[in-house]
Design an enzyme around this catalytic site. Structure first.
Site, PDB file in Angstrom:
ATOM      1  N   SER A 414       0.775  -1.456  -0.120  1.00 41.02           N
ATOM      2  CA  SER A 414      -0.099  -0.064   0.024  1.00 41.02           C
ATOM      3  C   SER A 414       0.917   1.310  -0.104  1.00 41.02           C
ATOM      4  O   SER A 414       0.206   2.377  -0.362  1.00 41.02           O
ATOM      5  CB  SER A 414      -0.754  -0.151   1.184  1.00 41.02           C
ATOM      6  N   HIS A 435      -2.638  -2.873  -5.945  1.00 43.51           N
ATOM      7  CA  HIS A 435      -3.158  -2.389  -4.819  1.00 43.51           C
ATOM      8  C   HIS A 435      -4.575  -2.507  -4.503  1.00 43.51           C
ATOM      9  O   HIS A 435      -5.293  -1.635  -5.089  1.00 43.51           O
ATOM     10  CB  HIS A 435      -2.504  -0.961  -4.352  1.00 43.51           C
ATOM     11  N   GLU A 447      -5.348  -0.021  -7.549  1.00 49.12           N
ATOM     12  CA  GLU A 447      -4.390   0.816  -8.351  1.00 49.12           C
ATOM     13  C   GLU A 447      -3.252  -0.364  -9.084  1.00 49.12           C
ATOM     14  O   GLU A 447      -2.885  -1.055  -8.346  1.00 49.12           O
ATOM     15  CB  GLU A 447      -3.604   1.433  -7.401  1.00 49.12           C
ATOM     16  N   ASN A 485      -3.619   6.407  -1.110  1.00 49.53           N
ATOM     17  CA  ASN A 485      -2.970   6.695   0.325  1.00 49.53           C
ATOM     18  C   ASN A 485      -2.510   8.107   0.419  1.00 49.53           C
ATOM     19  O   ASN A 485      -2.280   8.492   1.653  1.00 49.53           O
ATOM     20  CB  ASN A 485      -2.020   5.362   0.821  1.00 49.53           C
TER      21      ASN A 485
END
Length: 677
Positions: A414, A435, A447, A485
């Site tokens: 992540s 991800h 992702e 993130n």
């Protein structure tokens, strides 16, 4: 008949007409103005020379009809324009319903929105009993409600309670469920589909109608009571100022019932909603989804996946792949570590598959594999172990010699950059990031991360794999935190800072949900896990600067990690936060919202400047689909445009003077005006 571009009409020896919808130059059938006009011309011919019966079906393998042509929504600039489009559909569907011969909709695949409204205008409906057959009215997800007469006809067909359950949720039914509630007359296998259509046209039974108990709901004395219940249910999920469409639909029915007057009222209501900001932004999100789907187009066929790491992410990724028809093996240090992942997978299969034999087949495709025996057979190997660079590199050195020649190696990291991970590989070009977001079964976005040494063909293959398992691929460049993130972390950290300033967690979360977020940042951090938040925050601050709030470190040090431990910033019982006595906040709600959202927007601008994704639209796609960022606002960059670029930048500068450098506008604001035109 050659004169028709989008339809094909055939009449058999028994005098039954078979009308096939086949929209030209399109993989799916949609009801554009042109298609509706042509259907009107066909109905003129059928009215003049009625067949013994009419079967309306699709010549597309993809399905019956996906609904209205959403592209036409973007061209509507006035209420009169909207009413003209809707009125045309109403007129055509009314003529279909009034044909002097029995009619049946022959349904397979998707039958959604305007497609189901078209089918409801037929006297009968037969659906192919196949997992790909789905029937529903998802217009609410576009900020409107059914507008081609579907709300009236659906209530008349299955009763108000079930009709509103479908219309207000946007959910769809499979063929057996549609048959059970009376939406279709028969759900049959393919070999019986035409025979069932012929049978209905020949015998002409009374059309399906709800029983007398369900019909009671449409009585004038009952409607206000049931409408109030429906409004309360909707209010738990959506605020009227954010999503007006469900409230408008409930009010229409309360006033008119499923009577003739509701047809015109329905059209006028949708004409108004089509011009709303909510509708325009939700339509925008629809097209963002379609763009992400385009990244996954390819000829790759996938059969086997191998997940290394049976934790929540690795195990759930494998389970999801199995639920989409693939075989998946799960590897970890021991069978005992894999067992919880198998248990979660079995619960997913029980929810996903309605037929027992399908559920059993799915169980058979999930292979616990503590020795990694299945690894060499997998086309895609997904690493989902602990978020530690050295541990991942050690694993790569161990498994790389056993990978298939053309296998894709993907990491579910992540936050770790792929360039560092790839140093452990002899063939770094095959490494990409995949991800996934938690919970895997609910979050649509993945992702797809490209490192400096990732082969572009490997990235294309990864995108194709993501689409093959019914997720949406978002290509991003390798950088700490990637897109989602990276943008989300300043928002979460500002929430922690607000806590340190003695703002109650409930006030912080309320400010976010009032803005339109699906969950407040404090509750979100507890749900993700405070240890995970801390690990990602450490990586991002080390790479990008900033400070991790000491309150977060203290919580993790005390073992209060959030939902999984029963306590974080909230205390939890059965996964739900316990309500606390309401404490007055030292800051007004507007100030809390501004600090949270402006830090998020500032990070979006930084991401755009660094070109982690191709453009601002993909930032919006990632944040809406990866975090649930208020869909009715169209995404953070769209919200920024509507709010005003210069005004927002000036407010950031003022906050930087008051609170420090974390609010300092990113250098990307200098050129933003030209980028967001």
């Amino acid at each position: 008949m050659d004169k028709y571009q989008h339809f094909r009409l055939e009449t058999d020896r028994e005098g039954v007409a078979w009308l096939w919808l086949d929209v030209a130059e399109s993989k799916v059938n949609v009801l554009s103005s042109e298609v509706l006009k042509e259907l009107g011309q066909l109905l003129t011919a059928l009215e003049a020379n009625p067949p013994k019966g009419l079967s309306l079906g699709s010549a597309k393998p993809s399905g019956f009809c996906a609904g209205a042509d959403v592209r036409e929504f973007t061209k509507i600039s006035s209420r009169d324009q909207a009413l003209a489009l809707i009125g045309k559909a109403h007129q055509v569907f009314q003529r279909l319903e009034s044909l002097p011969c029995p009619t049946v909709a022959r349904i397979h695949g998707h039958c959604l929105g305007g497609g189901l409204e078209l089918a409801l205008a037929c006297r009968y409906r037969v659906a192919l009993d196949d997992p790909k057959t789905r029937l529903g009215l998802p217009e609410i997800l576009l900020g409107i409600h059914p507008g081609f007469g579907g709300s009236v006809r659906l209530i008349r067909t299955i009763g108000a309670p079930k009709a509103f359950e479908l219309m207000l949720s946007g959910n769809s039914l499979d063929a057996p469920a549609a048959a059970r509630c009376g939406l279709v007359d028969y759900a049959v296998p393919e070999r019986h589909l035409d025979r069932a259509c012929r049978h209905l046209l020949a015998t002409q039974p009374r059309p399906r109608r709800p029983g007398w108990v369900l019909r009671l709901a449409d009585w004038a004395l009952v409607r206000p009571w049931l409408a109030a219940v429906l409004r309360r249910q909707v209010a738990n999920r959506a605020k009227p100022e954010h999503y007006p469409a469900p409230y408008a639909l409930i009010e229409l029915w309360r006033r008119y019932g499923a009577k003739e007057a509701m047809f015109q009222a329905e059209a006028e209501s949708v004409a108004e909603l089509l011009l709303s900001e909510t509708c325009r932004n939700l339509v925008r999100v629809f097209f963002l989804r379609e763009r992400l789907k385009g990244f996954g187009r390819g000829d790759e066929v996938f059969h086997r996946v191998h997940a290394v790491g049976a934790g929540v992410m690795g195990g759930d990724i494998a389970a999801w792949c199995v639920a989409q028809g693939l075989s998946a093996s799960v590897q970890d240090l021991s069978p005992q570590r894999i067992a919880p992942a198998v248990q979660r997978a079995y619960r997913l299969f029980a929810r996903t598959f309605k037929r027992r034999h399908e559920e059993i087949a799915a169980r058979d495709r999930l292979i616990p594999d503590s020795k990694g025996v299945q690894l060499p057979r997998a086309e895609v190997v997904i690493e989902a172990i602990v978020e530690n660079l050295e541990a991942k590199q050690a694993l790569y050195r161990q498994i790389e010699p056993r990978l298939g020649e053309d296998a894709l190696l993907a990491t579910n990291t992540s936050s770790l950059p792929l360039e560092a991970l790839a140093k452990a590989l002899k063939r770094p070009e095959r490494l990409v990031g995949l991800h996934f977001f938690n919970p895997v079964a609910r979050m649509p976005l993945v992702e797809v991360v490209q490192g400096e040494r990732s082969d572009p063909k490997a990235v294309e293959k990864a995108c194709a794999f993501v689409r093959a398992i019914a997720k949406l691929p978002l290509p991003v460049k390798s950088a700490p935190g990637f897109l989602v993130n990276r943008v989300l972390m300043p928002y979460l950290m500002e929430a922690m800072i607000l806590l340190e300033e003695r703002v109650p967690p409930e006030a912080i979360d309320r400010a976010a949900t009032e803005f339109g977020m699906p969950m407040g940042p404090i509750h979100l951090a507890d749900t993700v896990g405070l240890d995970v938040c801390l690990a990602v925050a450490e990586i991002l601050t080390q790479a990008l600067g900033g400070q991790v709030p000491e309150l977060l470190r203290a919580k993790v040090a005390d073992g209060k990690l959030g939902v999984k431990r029963g306590e974080g910033f909230y205390r939890y019982r059965r996964g739900q936060p316990l309500t606390c006595k309401r404490v007055r906040s030292p800051l007004p709600q507007e100030a809390i919202t501004e600090r949270l959202i402006l830090r998020l927007l500032n990070e979006c601008v930084a991401v755009l400047r660094e070109k982690l994704v191709e453009d601002a639209d993909l930032i919006d796609a990632g944040m809406v689909l990866g975090t649930g960022f208020a869909p009715f606002r169209g995404g953070p960059m769209q919200y920024l445009k509507q709010r005003g670029i210069e005004a927002t930048r000036a407010r950031l500068e003022a906050l930087a003077q008051e609170y420090g450098l974390r609010f300092q506008p990113d250098a990307g604001w200098e050129k933003l005006q030209g980028v967001l035109q």
